[in-house]
Design an enzyme around this catalytic site. Structure first.
Site: not given
Length: 476
Positions: A194, A397
Protein backbone atom coordinates in the site's frame (compact mmCIF):
# COMPACT_ATOMS: atom_id res chain seq x y z
CA UNK A 1 -19.07 36.32 -4.75
CA UNK A 2 -22.44 38.06 -4.45
CA UNK A 3 -24.26 36.33 -1.58
CA UNK A 4 -27.75 36.65 -3.02
CA UNK A 5 -26.68 35.38 -6.42
CA UNK A 6 -24.72 32.62 -4.76
CA UNK A 7 -27.80 31.32 -2.97
CA UNK A 8 -29.87 31.55 -6.13
CA UNK A 9 -27.18 29.67 -8.01
CA UNK A 10 -27.22 26.85 -5.51
CA UNK A 11 -30.99 26.65 -5.53
CA UNK A 12 -30.81 26.41 -9.32
CA UNK A 13 -28.36 23.54 -9.02
CA UNK A 14 -30.78 21.72 -6.76
CA UNK A 15 -33.92 22.50 -8.72
CA UNK A 16 -36.67 19.94 -9.07
CA UNK A 17 -35.05 18.71 -12.29
CA UNK A 18 -31.76 17.94 -10.55
CA UNK A 19 -31.11 14.19 -10.33
CA UNK A 20 -28.21 13.36 -8.02
CA UNK A 21 -28.24 9.74 -9.16
CA UNK A 22 -27.61 10.54 -12.79
CA UNK A 23 -24.21 9.99 -14.35
CA UNK A 24 -22.97 13.47 -15.23
CA UNK A 25 -22.19 13.82 -18.91
CA UNK A 26 -18.83 15.52 -18.91
CA UNK A 27 -15.45 14.98 -20.57
CA UNK A 28 -13.31 12.42 -18.81
CA UNK A 29 -10.50 13.92 -16.74
CA UNK A 30 -7.06 14.20 -18.35
CA UNK A 31 -4.88 11.14 -18.36
CA UNK A 32 -1.60 11.45 -16.51
CA UNK A 33 1.45 9.25 -16.21
CA UNK A 34 2.87 8.06 -12.94
CA UNK A 35 5.36 10.95 -13.01
CA UNK A 36 2.50 13.47 -13.12
CA UNK A 37 2.85 14.66 -16.73
CA UNK A 38 -0.36 15.32 -18.65
CA UNK A 39 -0.62 13.28 -21.82
CA UNK A 40 -3.17 12.41 -24.47
CA UNK A 41 -5.43 9.39 -24.39
CA UNK A 42 -2.76 7.33 -26.12
CA UNK A 43 0.84 7.43 -25.01
CA UNK A 44 3.70 6.67 -27.36
CA UNK A 45 5.82 5.25 -24.55
CA UNK A 46 4.30 1.89 -23.52
CA UNK A 47 6.36 1.94 -20.31
CA UNK A 48 4.43 4.95 -19.02
CA UNK A 49 1.28 3.71 -17.33
CA UNK A 50 -1.74 5.96 -17.74
CA UNK A 51 -3.77 7.09 -14.73
CA UNK A 52 -7.26 8.52 -15.11
CA UNK A 53 -7.99 11.02 -12.36
CA UNK A 54 -11.44 11.66 -10.92
CA UNK A 55 -13.51 14.70 -11.78
CA UNK A 56 -12.77 18.15 -10.35
CA UNK A 57 -15.05 18.54 -7.32
CA UNK A 58 -15.05 22.33 -7.68
CA UNK A 59 -17.47 21.84 -10.56
CA UNK A 60 -20.12 20.40 -8.21
CA UNK A 61 -19.26 21.81 -4.78
CA UNK A 62 -21.91 23.40 -2.55
CA UNK A 63 -20.87 26.87 -1.47
CA UNK A 64 -21.27 28.13 2.09
CA UNK A 65 -23.43 31.27 2.09
CA UNK A 66 -24.63 33.75 4.69
CA UNK A 67 -28.27 33.52 5.83
CA UNK A 68 -30.55 36.43 4.92
CA UNK A 69 -31.21 39.06 7.58
CA UNK A 70 -34.81 37.89 8.06
CA UNK A 71 -34.02 34.18 7.81
CA UNK A 72 -34.93 33.42 11.42
CA UNK A 73 -38.48 34.47 10.57
CA UNK A 74 -38.79 32.93 7.11
CA UNK A 75 -36.85 29.74 7.74
CA UNK A 76 -35.78 29.71 4.08
CA UNK A 77 -32.18 28.72 4.82
CA UNK A 78 -33.22 25.78 7.01
CA UNK A 79 -35.60 24.57 4.34
CA UNK A 80 -32.91 24.92 1.69
CA UNK A 81 -30.35 22.97 3.75
CA UNK A 82 -32.90 20.27 4.51
CA UNK A 83 -33.51 19.92 0.78
CA UNK A 84 -29.77 19.67 0.08
CA UNK A 85 -29.30 16.97 2.72
CA UNK A 86 -32.33 14.99 1.55
CA UNK A 87 -31.05 14.93 -2.02
CA UNK A 88 -27.55 14.09 -0.81
CA UNK A 89 -28.94 11.14 1.14
CA UNK A 90 -30.63 9.93 -2.03
CA UNK A 91 -27.29 10.20 -3.82
CA UNK A 92 -25.55 8.20 -1.08
CA UNK A 93 -28.14 5.44 -1.31
CA UNK A 94 -27.62 5.17 -5.06
CA UNK A 95 -23.82 5.18 -4.83
CA UNK A 96 -23.93 2.56 -2.08
CA UNK A 97 -26.05 0.38 -4.36
CA UNK A 98 -23.31 0.46 -7.01
CA UNK A 99 -20.23 0.14 -4.83
CA UNK A 100 -17.89 -2.80 -5.52
CA UNK A 101 -14.29 -1.70 -5.93
CA UNK A 102 -13.21 -0.65 -2.44
CA UNK A 103 -12.99 -2.75 0.73
CA UNK A 104 -15.74 -1.15 2.77
CA UNK A 105 -18.52 -3.02 4.51
CA UNK A 106 -21.53 -0.74 3.96
CA UNK A 107 -23.97 -2.99 5.80
CA UNK A 108 -24.31 -1.70 9.36
CA UNK A 109 -26.89 -0.12 11.67
CA UNK A 110 -25.73 2.08 14.51
CA UNK A 111 -29.10 3.66 15.28
CA UNK A 112 -28.67 2.81 18.95
CA UNK A 113 -25.67 5.15 19.11
CA UNK A 114 -27.49 8.23 17.81
CA UNK A 115 -27.97 9.31 21.42
CA UNK A 116 -24.22 9.96 21.67
CA UNK A 117 -23.90 12.27 18.67
CA UNK A 118 -24.49 15.35 20.82
CA UNK A 119 -21.18 14.87 22.66
CA UNK A 120 -17.67 15.89 21.58
CA UNK A 121 -15.92 12.67 22.57
CA UNK A 122 -12.15 12.99 22.30
CA UNK A 123 -9.59 10.37 23.37
CA UNK A 124 -6.60 12.68 23.13
CA UNK A 125 -3.44 11.18 24.60
CA UNK A 126 -2.66 7.62 25.64
CA UNK A 127 -5.65 5.22 25.67
CA UNK A 128 -4.46 3.66 28.92
CA UNK A 129 -3.89 6.93 30.82
CA UNK A 130 -6.80 9.31 31.35
CA UNK A 131 -6.33 12.97 30.52
CA UNK A 132 -7.97 15.92 32.24
CA UNK A 133 -10.53 16.03 29.43
CA UNK A 134 -13.39 14.01 30.84
CA UNK A 135 -15.57 13.51 27.73
CA UNK A 136 -13.73 10.45 26.43
CA UNK A 137 -14.43 6.79 25.59
CA UNK A 138 -11.22 5.12 26.78
CA UNK A 139 -13.13 2.38 28.56
CA UNK A 140 -14.58 1.35 25.18
CA UNK A 141 -11.27 1.81 23.38
CA UNK A 142 -9.28 -0.42 25.74
CA UNK A 143 -12.04 -3.04 25.59
CA UNK A 144 -11.69 -3.11 21.79
CA UNK A 145 -7.89 -3.27 22.03
CA UNK A 146 -8.09 -6.21 24.45
CA UNK A 147 -10.31 -8.04 21.94
CA UNK A 148 -7.73 -7.60 19.19
CA UNK A 149 -4.90 -8.52 21.56
CA UNK A 150 -6.62 -11.87 22.17
CA UNK A 151 -7.12 -12.29 18.42
CA UNK A 152 -3.40 -11.77 17.77
CA UNK A 153 -2.25 -13.69 20.85
CA UNK A 154 -0.53 -11.14 23.08
CA UNK A 155 -1.10 -10.69 26.81
CA UNK A 156 -2.67 -7.52 28.23
CA UNK A 157 0.48 -6.58 30.09
CA UNK A 158 2.65 -7.02 26.99
CA UNK A 159 0.90 -4.88 24.38
CA UNK A 160 0.17 -1.23 23.70
CA UNK A 161 -2.16 0.13 21.04
CA UNK A 162 -4.81 2.64 20.11
CA UNK A 163 -7.77 3.27 17.82
CA UNK A 164 -6.45 5.18 14.81
CA UNK A 165 -8.21 7.48 12.37
CA UNK A 166 -7.59 5.08 9.46
CA UNK A 167 -5.43 2.19 8.26
CA UNK A 168 -2.77 4.56 6.96
CA UNK A 169 -2.27 5.99 10.45
CA UNK A 170 -1.72 2.48 11.76
CA UNK A 171 0.95 1.93 9.12
CA UNK A 172 2.58 5.28 9.87
CA UNK A 173 2.72 4.37 13.54
CA UNK A 174 4.00 0.82 12.97
CA UNK A 175 6.82 1.99 10.69
CA UNK A 176 7.65 4.83 13.11
CA UNK A 177 8.04 2.36 15.97
CA UNK A 178 10.29 0.24 13.77
CA UNK A 179 12.38 3.29 12.86
CA UNK A 180 12.71 4.31 16.53
CA UNK A 181 13.76 0.79 17.56
CA UNK A 182 16.26 0.65 14.66
CA UNK A 183 17.20 4.27 13.77
CA UNK A 184 19.65 3.13 11.07
CA UNK A 185 17.42 0.35 9.75
CA UNK A 186 16.40 -0.13 6.11
CA UNK A 187 12.70 -0.42 5.29
CA UNK A 188 11.82 -3.37 3.02
CA UNK A 189 8.42 -3.52 1.32
CA UNK A 190 7.11 -5.38 -1.69
CA UNK A 191 6.17 -3.53 -4.88
CA UNK A 192 2.51 -4.38 -4.25
CA UNK A 193 2.55 -2.73 -0.81
CA UNK A 194 0.00 0.00 0.00
CA UNK A 195 1.21 3.50 -0.85
CA UNK A 196 1.07 4.57 2.81
CA UNK A 197 4.19 2.53 3.58
CA UNK A 198 6.20 4.41 0.97
CA UNK A 199 4.67 7.64 2.28
CA UNK A 200 6.02 6.69 5.72
CA UNK A 201 9.48 6.16 4.23
CA UNK A 202 9.38 9.66 2.71
CA UNK A 203 8.04 11.28 5.86
CA UNK A 204 10.63 9.65 8.11
CA UNK A 205 13.49 10.01 5.59
CA UNK A 206 14.11 6.28 5.68
CA UNK A 207 16.11 4.27 3.19
CA UNK A 208 13.53 2.08 1.46
CA UNK A 209 14.12 -1.02 -0.67
CA UNK A 210 11.32 -2.31 -2.91
CA UNK A 211 11.15 -6.09 -3.16
CA UNK A 212 9.80 -7.94 -6.20
CA UNK A 213 6.54 -9.85 -6.02
CA UNK A 214 5.25 -13.12 -7.39
CA UNK A 215 2.44 -13.16 -9.93
CA UNK A 216 -0.03 -13.46 -7.06
CA UNK A 217 1.20 -10.17 -5.58
CA UNK A 218 2.90 -11.95 -2.67
CA UNK A 219 6.43 -10.87 -1.72
CA UNK A 220 9.19 -12.75 -3.56
CA UNK A 221 11.35 -14.06 -0.74
CA UNK A 222 14.16 -15.02 -3.15
CA UNK A 223 14.52 -11.36 -4.11
CA UNK A 224 14.05 -10.39 -0.46
CA UNK A 225 16.94 -12.66 0.48
CA UNK A 226 19.22 -11.11 -2.14
CA UNK A 227 18.45 -7.59 -0.98
CA UNK A 228 18.91 -8.49 2.68
CA UNK A 229 22.33 -9.98 1.97
CA UNK A 230 23.33 -6.81 0.12
CA UNK A 231 22.60 -4.80 3.28
CA UNK A 232 23.65 -7.17 6.07
CA UNK A 233 25.36 -4.38 7.99
CA UNK A 234 22.06 -2.58 8.74
CA UNK A 235 18.97 -3.73 10.69
CA UNK A 236 15.86 -4.58 8.72
CA UNK A 237 12.40 -3.04 9.11
CA UNK A 238 9.92 -5.09 7.09
CA UNK A 239 6.35 -4.44 6.05
CA UNK A 240 4.44 -7.72 5.64
CA UNK A 241 1.15 -7.49 3.75
CA UNK A 242 -1.81 -9.41 5.11
CA UNK A 243 -3.69 -8.83 1.87
CA UNK A 244 -2.23 -6.52 -0.78
CA UNK A 245 -4.24 -3.55 -1.99
CA UNK A 246 -4.92 -4.63 -5.59
CA UNK A 247 -4.67 -8.43 -5.67
CA UNK A 248 -5.43 -9.32 -2.06
CA UNK A 249 -2.24 -11.39 -1.79
CA UNK A 250 -1.02 -12.50 1.65
CA UNK A 251 2.73 -12.41 2.23
CA UNK A 252 4.11 -15.58 3.81
CA UNK A 253 5.01 -14.28 7.27
CA UNK A 254 6.73 -17.51 8.33
CA UNK A 255 8.86 -17.54 5.18
CA UNK A 256 9.79 -13.87 5.71
CA UNK A 257 10.95 -14.67 9.26
CA UNK A 258 12.84 -17.76 8.07
CA UNK A 259 14.56 -15.71 5.34
CA UNK A 260 15.65 -13.11 7.87
CA UNK A 261 17.06 -15.76 10.20
CA UNK A 262 18.87 -17.58 7.39
CA UNK A 263 20.46 -14.29 6.32
CA UNK A 264 21.94 -13.86 9.79
CA UNK A 265 19.44 -11.39 11.23
CA UNK A 266 18.79 -12.14 14.89
CA UNK A 267 15.43 -11.15 16.34
CA UNK A 268 16.95 -8.02 17.85
CA UNK A 269 18.11 -6.85 14.40
CA UNK A 270 14.75 -6.77 12.63
CA UNK A 271 11.28 -5.33 13.15
CA UNK A 272 8.21 -6.61 11.31
CA UNK A 273 5.07 -4.54 10.85
CA UNK A 274 2.04 -6.43 9.53
CA UNK A 275 -0.34 -4.34 7.42
CA UNK A 276 -3.60 -6.20 7.84
CA UNK A 277 -5.90 -3.41 6.60
CA UNK A 278 -8.69 -5.77 5.43
CA UNK A 279 -7.57 -9.40 5.64
CA UNK A 280 -5.91 -9.00 9.04
CA UNK A 281 -9.40 -9.30 10.49
CA UNK A 282 -10.58 -11.98 8.06
CA UNK A 283 -7.71 -14.48 8.16
CA UNK A 284 -8.16 -15.52 11.82
CA UNK A 285 -11.56 -16.90 10.82
CA UNK A 286 -10.36 -18.91 7.80
CA UNK A 287 -9.62 -22.57 8.50
CA UNK A 288 -6.00 -23.62 7.89
CA UNK A 289 -4.96 -20.00 7.17
CA UNK A 290 -1.51 -19.05 8.51
CA UNK A 291 -1.60 -17.16 11.78
CA UNK A 292 -0.68 -13.57 12.43
CA UNK A 293 0.44 -13.81 16.04
CA UNK A 294 2.66 -11.97 18.48
CA UNK A 295 3.96 -15.39 19.49
CA UNK A 296 6.04 -14.91 16.34
CA UNK A 297 8.80 -12.24 16.28
CA UNK A 298 6.65 -9.42 14.91
CA UNK A 299 6.60 -5.86 16.19
CA UNK A 300 3.16 -4.52 15.28
CA UNK A 301 -0.13 -5.21 13.48
CA UNK A 302 -2.64 -2.72 12.13
CA UNK A 303 -6.09 -3.14 10.61
CA UNK A 304 -8.81 -0.82 9.38
CA UNK A 305 -11.99 -0.66 11.44
CA UNK A 306 -14.24 0.72 8.71
CA UNK A 307 -13.47 -2.05 6.23
CA UNK A 308 -14.54 -5.52 7.29
CA UNK A 309 -16.20 -4.45 10.54
CA UNK A 310 -18.07 -1.57 8.93
CA UNK A 311 -18.23 1.91 10.43
CA UNK A 312 -19.67 5.28 9.36
CA UNK A 313 -16.27 6.96 9.74
CA UNK A 314 -12.75 5.77 8.82
CA UNK A 315 -10.90 4.24 11.76
CA UNK A 316 -8.40 1.50 12.55
CA UNK A 317 -6.56 -0.48 15.21
CA UNK A 318 -2.81 -0.46 15.81
CA UNK A 319 -1.17 -2.82 18.31
CA UNK A 320 2.52 -3.08 19.13
CA UNK A 321 4.64 -4.51 21.94
CA UNK A 322 4.65 -2.44 25.13
CA UNK A 323 8.43 -2.67 25.32
CA UNK A 324 8.71 -0.70 22.06
CA UNK A 325 6.40 2.18 22.88
CA UNK A 326 8.67 3.85 25.42
CA UNK A 327 11.12 4.81 22.67
CA UNK A 328 8.68 7.33 21.18
CA UNK A 329 6.43 8.39 24.08
CA UNK A 330 6.55 11.55 26.17
CA UNK A 331 4.51 12.68 29.17
CA UNK A 332 2.53 15.87 28.45
CA UNK A 333 1.52 17.94 31.47
CA UNK A 334 -1.07 19.86 29.46
CA UNK A 335 -2.94 16.58 28.85
CA UNK A 336 -2.08 14.89 32.14
CA UNK A 337 -1.46 11.90 29.86
CA UNK A 338 1.21 10.43 27.63
CA UNK A 339 1.80 11.24 23.96
CA UNK A 340 2.58 8.10 21.98
CA UNK A 341 0.13 8.36 19.07
CA UNK A 342 0.48 9.94 15.63
CA UNK A 343 -2.47 12.29 16.09
CA UNK A 344 -3.20 14.41 19.16
CA UNK A 345 -6.98 14.64 19.30
CA UNK A 346 -8.55 11.28 18.44
CA UNK A 347 -12.12 10.44 17.48
CA UNK A 348 -13.78 9.11 20.63
CA UNK A 349 -16.87 7.93 18.76
CA UNK A 350 -15.00 5.36 16.64
CA UNK A 351 -14.11 3.05 19.60
CA UNK A 352 -17.78 2.98 20.62
CA UNK A 353 -18.87 1.95 17.11
CA UNK A 354 -16.24 -0.82 17.04
CA UNK A 355 -17.12 -1.98 20.57
CA UNK A 356 -20.81 -2.12 19.59
CA UNK A 357 -20.24 -4.31 16.52
CA UNK A 358 -17.69 -6.61 18.17
CA UNK A 359 -20.19 -7.27 20.95
CA UNK A 360 -23.10 -7.85 18.58
CA UNK A 361 -21.30 -10.20 16.18
CA UNK A 362 -18.54 -11.82 18.19
CA UNK A 363 -16.06 -14.32 16.77
CA UNK A 364 -18.78 -16.60 15.42
CA UNK A 365 -20.55 -13.76 13.64
CA UNK A 366 -17.35 -12.66 11.93
CA UNK A 367 -16.56 -16.23 10.95
CA UNK A 368 -19.92 -16.54 9.17
CA UNK A 369 -19.36 -13.26 7.33
CA UNK A 370 -15.86 -14.29 6.24
CA UNK A 371 -17.19 -17.58 4.86
CA UNK A 372 -19.93 -15.72 2.99
CA UNK A 373 -17.42 -13.29 1.44
CA UNK A 374 -15.08 -16.07 0.28
CA UNK A 375 -17.99 -18.07 -1.15
CA UNK A 376 -19.36 -15.07 -3.06
CA UNK A 377 -15.89 -14.18 -4.33
CA UNK A 378 -15.52 -17.65 -5.85
CA UNK A 379 -18.98 -17.26 -7.39
CA UNK A 380 -17.94 -13.98 -9.04
CA UNK A 381 -14.65 -15.37 -10.31
CA UNK A 382 -16.34 -18.44 -11.80
CA UNK A 383 -19.04 -16.39 -13.52
CA UNK A 384 -16.45 -14.02 -15.00
CA UNK A 385 -14.50 -16.95 -16.40
CA UNK A 386 -17.69 -18.55 -17.74
CA UNK A 387 -18.38 -15.26 -19.58
CA UNK A 388 -14.95 -15.37 -21.21
CA UNK A 389 -13.45 -12.66 -19.00
CA UNK A 390 -9.94 -12.99 -17.58
CA UNK A 391 -10.09 -13.24 -13.80
CA UNK A 392 -7.97 -14.26 -10.82
CA UNK A 393 -8.73 -14.94 -7.15
CA UNK A 394 -5.94 -15.53 -4.66
CA UNK A 395 -6.25 -18.14 -1.97
CA UNK A 396 -7.50 -16.66 1.34
CA UNK A 397 -8.79 -13.61 -0.54
CA UNK A 398 -12.13 -12.04 -1.41
CA UNK A 399 -10.56 -9.68 -3.97
CA UNK A 400 -11.45 -10.74 -7.51
CA UNK A 401 -9.08 -9.32 -10.14
CA UNK A 402 -10.22 -9.09 -13.77
CA UNK A 403 -9.58 -7.23 -17.02
CA UNK A 404 -10.13 -3.50 -16.79
CA UNK A 405 -13.40 -2.37 -18.40
CA UNK A 406 -12.84 -0.25 -21.49
CA UNK A 407 -15.39 2.41 -20.54
CA UNK A 408 -14.37 4.79 -17.74
CA UNK A 409 -18.02 5.71 -17.17
CA UNK A 410 -18.71 2.06 -16.33
CA UNK A 411 -15.71 2.10 -13.98
CA UNK A 412 -17.07 5.16 -12.22
CA UNK A 413 -20.62 3.84 -12.06
CA UNK A 414 -19.51 0.70 -10.19
CA UNK A 415 -16.70 2.53 -8.35
CA UNK A 416 -14.09 0.02 -9.47
CA UNK A 417 -10.46 0.28 -8.37
CA UNK A 418 -8.13 -0.02 -11.35
CA UNK A 419 -4.42 -0.36 -11.96
CA UNK A 420 -3.04 -0.61 -15.47
CA UNK A 421 -4.98 -3.25 -17.40
CA UNK A 422 -6.72 -4.77 -14.38
CA UNK A 423 -9.56 -3.84 -12.06
CA UNK A 424 -10.92 -5.56 -8.99
CA UNK A 425 -14.04 -6.17 -6.97
CA UNK A 426 -13.64 -6.62 -3.22
CA UNK A 427 -16.44 -8.89 -2.01
CA UNK A 428 -17.50 -7.59 1.41
CA UNK A 429 -20.34 -8.60 3.74
CA UNK A 430 -22.52 -5.93 2.12
CA UNK A 431 -22.02 -7.48 -1.35
CA UNK A 432 -24.61 -10.16 -2.07
CA UNK A 433 -25.24 -12.42 -5.05
CA UNK A 434 -27.94 -10.12 -6.45
CA UNK A 435 -25.51 -7.19 -6.62
CA UNK A 436 -22.86 -9.37 -8.24
CA UNK A 437 -25.38 -10.60 -10.81
CA UNK A 438 -26.41 -7.04 -11.65
CA UNK A 439 -22.77 -6.09 -12.13
CA UNK A 440 -21.97 -9.16 -14.22
CA UNK A 441 -24.99 -8.81 -16.46
CA UNK A 442 -24.19 -5.16 -17.13
CA UNK A 443 -20.51 -5.91 -17.74
CA UNK A 444 -21.31 -8.69 -20.22
CA UNK A 445 -23.77 -6.41 -22.05
CA UNK A 446 -21.24 -3.58 -22.21
CA UNK A 447 -18.47 -5.86 -23.47
CA UNK A 448 -20.69 -6.98 -26.35
CA UNK A 449 -20.75 -3.31 -27.41
CA UNK A 450 -17.07 -2.51 -26.74
CA UNK A 451 -15.75 -5.47 -28.73
CA UNK A 452 -18.57 -6.13 -31.22
CA UNK A 453 -16.78 -5.14 -34.44
CA UNK A 454 -13.50 -6.85 -33.60
CA UNK A 455 -11.46 -3.67 -34.05
CA UNK A 456 -10.82 -3.49 -30.32
CA UNK A 457 -9.88 -6.63 -28.42
CA UNK A 458 -10.09 -7.35 -24.68
CA UNK A 459 -6.73 -6.59 -23.05
CA UNK A 460 -4.19 -9.30 -22.41
CA UNK A 461 -3.63 -9.41 -18.65
CA UNK A 462 -1.26 -12.39 -18.53
CA UNK A 463 1.49 -10.14 -17.17
CA UNK A 464 -0.79 -9.20 -14.27
CA UNK A 465 -2.65 -12.43 -13.46
CA UNK A 466 -0.68 -15.18 -15.21
CA UNK A 467 -1.38 -17.01 -18.45
CA UNK A 468 -3.56 -19.56 -16.67
CA UNK A 469 -6.00 -16.78 -15.68
CA UNK A 470 -5.92 -14.82 -18.94
CA UNK A 471 -8.47 -15.69 -21.63
CA UNK A 472 -7.51 -13.10 -24.25
CA UNK A 473 -7.29 -14.20 -27.90
CA UNK A 474 -3.68 -15.26 -27.41
CA UNK A 475 -4.13 -17.27 -24.20
CA UNK A 476 -7.57 -18.84 -24.63
Amino acid sequence: MDIENGVVGLVDILSEHFDPTAVVAEPLPPVVTTNGDLIGKVTEDPKKREIVLGRNVHTTCLAVTEPDANDEFTGDKDAYMASVLARYRKNLMERTKHHLGYPYNLDFDYGALNQLQHFSINNLGDPFIESNYGVHSRQFEVGVLDWFARLWEIEKNEYWGYITNCGTEGNLHGILVGREVHPDGILYASKDTHYSIFKAARMYRMECVKVDTLMSGEIDCADFRAKLLANKDKPAIINVNIGTTVKGAVDDLDLVIKTLEECGFNHDRFYIHCDGALFGLMMPFVKLAPKVSFKKPIGSVSVSGHKFVGCPMPCGVQITRLEHINVLSNNVEYLASRDATIMGSRNGHAPIFLWYTLNRKGYKGFQKEVQKCLRNAHYLKDRLRDAGISAMLNELSSTVVFERPQDEEFVRRWQLACQGNIAHVVVMPSVNIDKLDDFLNELVEKRSTWYKDGKVQPPCVAADVGTENCVCGRHK
